[in-house]
Design a protein around this motif. Structure first.
Motif: not given
Length: 70
Positions: A24-32, A41-50, A60-65
């Motif tokens: 797992p990686l915290s999403l807070y490490e990806l955003g900045p 931020q909207d484009s980041i969220v769209d890319a994550l969900y894609a 899961p939660g505020n993490r990326l696996v």
């Protein structure tokens, strides 16, 4: 940036971080770093969900696996 550019930037960042499958990686490490590249931020969220919809990652939660290697 377009959603395609955002997706490519996210994939590049994950490769640079050398994220391992199942770790797992915290999403807070990806955003900045992505926001510094001018990605909203909207484009980041769209890319994550894609990537999640493609079965490449889980969110899961505020993490990326990472589920699949790029």
């Amino acid at each position: 940036m377009t959603d395609i550019d955002s997706r490519a930037a996210l994939i590049t960042l994950l490769k640079e971080m050398r994220l391992e499958l199942g770790v797992p990686l915290s999403l807070y490490e990806l955003g900045p770093p992505l926001v510094r590249q001018g990605i909203s931020q909207d484009s980041i969220v769209d890319a994550l969900y894609a990537l999640k919809d493609e079965g490449v990652i889980d969110l899961p939660g505020n993490r990326l696996v990472l589920l699949k290697v790029f």
